[in-house]
Enzyme design. Structure first.
Site, short mmCIF file in Angstrom:
data_model
loop_
_atom_site.label_atom_id
_atom_site.label_comp_id
_atom_site.label_asym_id
_atom_site.label_seq_id
_atom_site.Cartn_x
_atom_site.Cartn_y
_atom_site.Cartn_z
N ARG A 1 4.20 5.75 3.21
CA ARG A 1 2.60 5.58 3.03
C ARG A 1 2.14 5.79 1.77
O ARG A 1 1.01 6.32 1.40
CB ARG A 1 1.73 6.39 4.12
CG ARG A 1 2.10 6.20 5.40
CD ARG A 1 1.17 4.64 5.86
NE ARG A 1 1.18 4.43 7.20
CZ ARG A 1 0.33 4.49 8.14
NH1 ARG A 1 -0.83 4.97 7.67
NH2 ARG A 1 0.37 4.25 9.34
N TYR B 1 2.97 1.52 21.52
CA TYR B 1 1.69 0.89 21.25
C TYR B 1 1.39 -0.27 22.24
O TYR B 1 0.17 -0.55 22.83
CB TYR B 1 1.70 0.45 19.66
CG TYR B 1 1.65 1.57 18.60
CD1 TYR B 1 0.28 2.32 18.51
CD2 TYR B 1 2.68 2.28 18.07
CE1 TYR B 1 0.11 3.24 17.63
CE2 TYR B 1 2.48 3.11 17.11
CZ TYR B 1 1.38 3.48 17.07
OH TYR B 1 1.26 4.45 16.29
N ARG C 1 -8.96 -3.16 -0.63
CA ARG C 1 -9.28 -3.39 0.90
C ARG C 1 -10.69 -4.10 1.30
O ARG C 1 -10.49 -4.67 2.21
CB ARG C 1 -9.21 -1.90 1.56
CG ARG C 1 -9.40 -1.76 2.87
CD ARG C 1 -8.13 -2.03 3.78
NE ARG C 1 -8.49 -1.85 4.96
CZ ARG C 1 -9.10 -2.75 5.96
NH1 ARG C 1 -9.59 -3.55 5.50
NH2 ARG C 1 -9.27 -2.29 6.97
N ASP D 1 2.69 -3.66 8.29
CA ASP D 1 2.44 -2.80 9.35
C ASP D 1 3.64 -3.23 10.54
O ASP D 1 3.91 -4.19 10.56
CB ASP D 1 0.92 -2.83 9.94
CG ASP D 1 0.79 -1.51 10.58
OD1 ASP D 1 0.48 -0.44 9.99
OD2 ASP D 1 0.95 -1.58 11.99
N ARG E 1 -5.28 4.59 1.50
CA ARG E 1 -6.55 4.78 1.27
C ARG E 1 -6.74 6.20 0.31
O ARG E 1 -7.84 6.18 -0.24
CB ARG E 1 -7.38 5.25 2.54
CG ARG E 1 -7.76 4.16 3.13
CD ARG E 1 -8.82 4.22 4.25
NE ARG E 1 -9.07 3.18 5.14
CZ ARG E 1 -9.24 3.24 6.31
NH1 ARG E 1 -9.42 4.22 6.94
NH2 ARG E 1 -9.33 1.90 6.99
O1 1CP Z 1 2.73 2.44 1.66
C1 1CP Z 1 3.03 2.02 2.77
O2 1CP Z 1 4.10 2.70 3.48
C2 1CP Z 1 2.26 0.88 3.31
C3 1CP Z 1 2.75 0.00 4.47
C4 1CP Z 1 2.90 0.83 5.90
C5 1CP Z 1 3.86 1.11 6.77
C6 1CP Z 1 5.23 1.41 6.23
C7 1CP Z 1 1.50 0.81 6.35
C8 1CP Z 1 0.24 0.27 6.21
N1 1CP Z 1 2.08 1.22 7.97
C9 1CP Z 1 3.28 1.33 8.07
C10 1CP Z 1 3.82 1.76 9.00
C11 1CP Z 1 3.22 2.16 10.34
N2 1CP Z 1 2.11 1.67 11.18
C12 1CP Z 1 3.70 3.18 11.30
C13 1CP Z 1 4.99 4.13 11.09
C14 1CP Z 1 4.88 5.18 10.12
C15 1CP Z 1 3.98 6.25 10.60
O3 1CP Z 1 4.55 6.78 11.61
O4 1CP Z 1 2.86 6.53 10.31
C16 1CP Z 1 2.81 3.30 12.27
C17 1CP Z 1 3.09 4.20 13.68
C18 1CP Z 1 1.95 2.35 12.13
C19 1CP Z 1 1.01 2.00 12.99
C20 1CP Z 1 -0.53 2.02 12.27
N3 1CP Z 1 -1.08 1.23 11.47
C21 1CP Z 1 -1.29 3.28 12.32
C22 1CP Z 1 -1.23 4.61 13.07
C23 1CP Z 1 -2.06 5.01 14.20
C24 1CP Z 1 -1.30 6.13 14.86
O5 1CP Z 1 -1.06 5.71 16.09
O6 1CP Z 1 -1.66 7.23 14.37
C25 1CP Z 1 -2.59 3.01 11.59
C26 1CP Z 1 -3.57 3.70 11.42
C27 1CP Z 1 -2.33 1.77 11.15
C28 1CP Z 1 -2.94 0.88 10.00
C29 1CP Z 1 -2.51 0.86 8.64
N4 1CP Z 1 -1.30 0.56 8.24
C30 1CP Z 1 -1.05 0.70 6.81
C31 1CP Z 1 -2.25 1.51 6.23
C32 1CP Z 1 -2.48 1.51 4.81
C33 1CP Z 1 -3.08 1.46 7.34
C34 1CP Z 1 -4.47 2.16 7.13
C35 1CP Z 1 -5.52 1.12 7.34
C36 1CP Z 1 -6.53 0.54 6.44
O7 1CP Z 1 -6.10 0.82 5.28
O8 1CP Z 1 -7.75 0.04 6.89
#
Ligand code: 1CP
Length: 348
Positions: A24, A150, A37, A74, A28
């Protein structure tokens, strides 16, 4: 031969200083990400607009000089491409139309996946062109269990009881869903490699909630199938598996034969039981990164010292937290790069 430190570590070399990137790393906590964003209608639109996804991918690499970029996307783009209705709600995370594997499997269509995710591969190709040759591009996907969790639950959950009960109630229907996700994931990872990804990582973020038999059947075995499928088409692209919360069963993921294993914050890096020639990745506590200062320096140096003499990639044990000061990430990278010198090691 490759001049990418990340690839060398994944092929079994002991690289000093070790390559470093952060899970990640785009997101943000970076002011430039928050500004970017605002240009997207919603999070999926952000992921599917190559211009924005490319810029978000490159931001942390430009700022910190990391050894790898991870494609901005994602894990939930796969269910989206399979036809599951979903939205990312501000402050709430992803919300999906829940799937019932006993009723809904026919409605999921994997045949058009790569067509639907074409903007993701276009972004990968553009990132690859923009990166210095020594910086690796990492593509990724969620492992089948985590993505299924999910899809069945419809949202994030502490225990994923709906999904775990479904696997106990009707394993035959659950096999259908997991097999579909295995095929979709092989296609998705292969397409990222074909577009320019040097390495791919499978995120098994919810390995933590599985019992040992379920972890074997629904996590390790499907991951093994994915690795075999991707490797058959792309034998040179290393594969990292990150099974968060696998506990003592982390060692069993070696049977899937990944090139590297991500280690979570709770697992001692030097007591995983994984083979000495298998590359490990991790596992600094993101809380220490938020804190910074001497605590960060001491923990980073101790971590790198513990991994001396084996293939290793410095990283966190979980994603960067939203409250992390960007300067602390710069300090972390600096500590990793100088860890050898400070412990009296010449490196090389
Ligand atoms: O730098 C990076 O790693 C960016 C790329 C990336 C990756 C590898 C994002 C962007 N998401 C992920 C993987 C991801 N997404 C995982 C596996 C890693 C982990 O366990 O954290 C998971 C579970 C998700 C699902 C997801 N997407 C969540 C988690 C929800 C939960 O169950 O806790 C969320 C909040 C997102 C949205 C998201 N994806 C990525 C970002 C930066 C965000 C935040 C949203 C935004 O900016 O509005």
């Amino acid at each position: 031969m490759t001049n990418q430190p990340l690839l060398r570590a994944l092929r079994g070399d002991t690289v000093l200083p070790p390559p470093v990137w952060l899970m990640r790393q785009a997101g943000r906590y970076l002011p430039e990400y928050r500004a970017l964003r605002k240009k997207a209608r919603n999070f999926l639109h952000f992921c599917y607009t190559p211009e924005l996804a490319v810029e978000a991918t490159l931001q942390p690499v430009k700022r910190f000089g990391l050894d790898a970029a991870i494609l901005f996307s994602d894990i939930l783009t796969v269910p989206d491409a399979l036809g599951v209705e979903m939205a990312f709600k501000e402050g709430e995370g992803p919300v999906l139309q829940p799937v019932d594997p006993e009723r809904d499997l026919d409605r999921l269509d994997a045949s058009a996946l790569c067509e639907k995710l074409a903007p993701v591969y276009q972004a990968a190709a553009e990132v690859k062109r923009a990166l210095a040759p020594e910086t690796a591009l990492i593509g990724f996907a969620g492992a089948p269990w985590t993505v299924a969790a999910y899809m069945l639950e419809g949202r994030t959950s502490r225990d994923y009881l709906v999904a775990r009960r479904a696997m106990a109630r009707s394993p035959d229907a659950f096999v259908g869903l997991i097999d579909l996700l295995v095929r979709a994931t092989v296609d998705h990872l292969s397409a990222q490699i074909e577009a320019g990804a040097d390495v791919v990582q499978l995120f098994e973020s919810w390995s933590s909630v599985l019992n040992p038999a379920a972890r074997r059947r629904w996590s390790i075995d499907p991951i093994e199938k994915i690795i075999q499928g991707v490797r058959a088409a792309h034998p040179d692209a290393p594969i990292i598996v990150f099974p968060r919360g696998a506990g003592v069963q982390i060692v069993d993921y070696a049977e899937a034969e990944p090139d590297g294993v991500g280690i979570d914050t709770a697992t001692p890096l030097d007591r995983t039981g994984l083979p000495n020639d298998m590359c490990l990745q991790g596992n600094l506590d993101p809380a220490i990164l938020i804190e910074g200062g001497e605590a960060l320096k001491a923990a980073t140096l101790a971590m790198v010292a513990r991994m001396r003499g084996r293939p290793y990639i410095a990283n966190l044990g979980h994603g960067v937290d939203l409250n992390t000061p960007p300067d602390h990430v710069a300090a972390f990278v600096d500590h990793v790069r100088h860890a050898g010198e400070l412990s009296g090691d010449i490196g090389g």
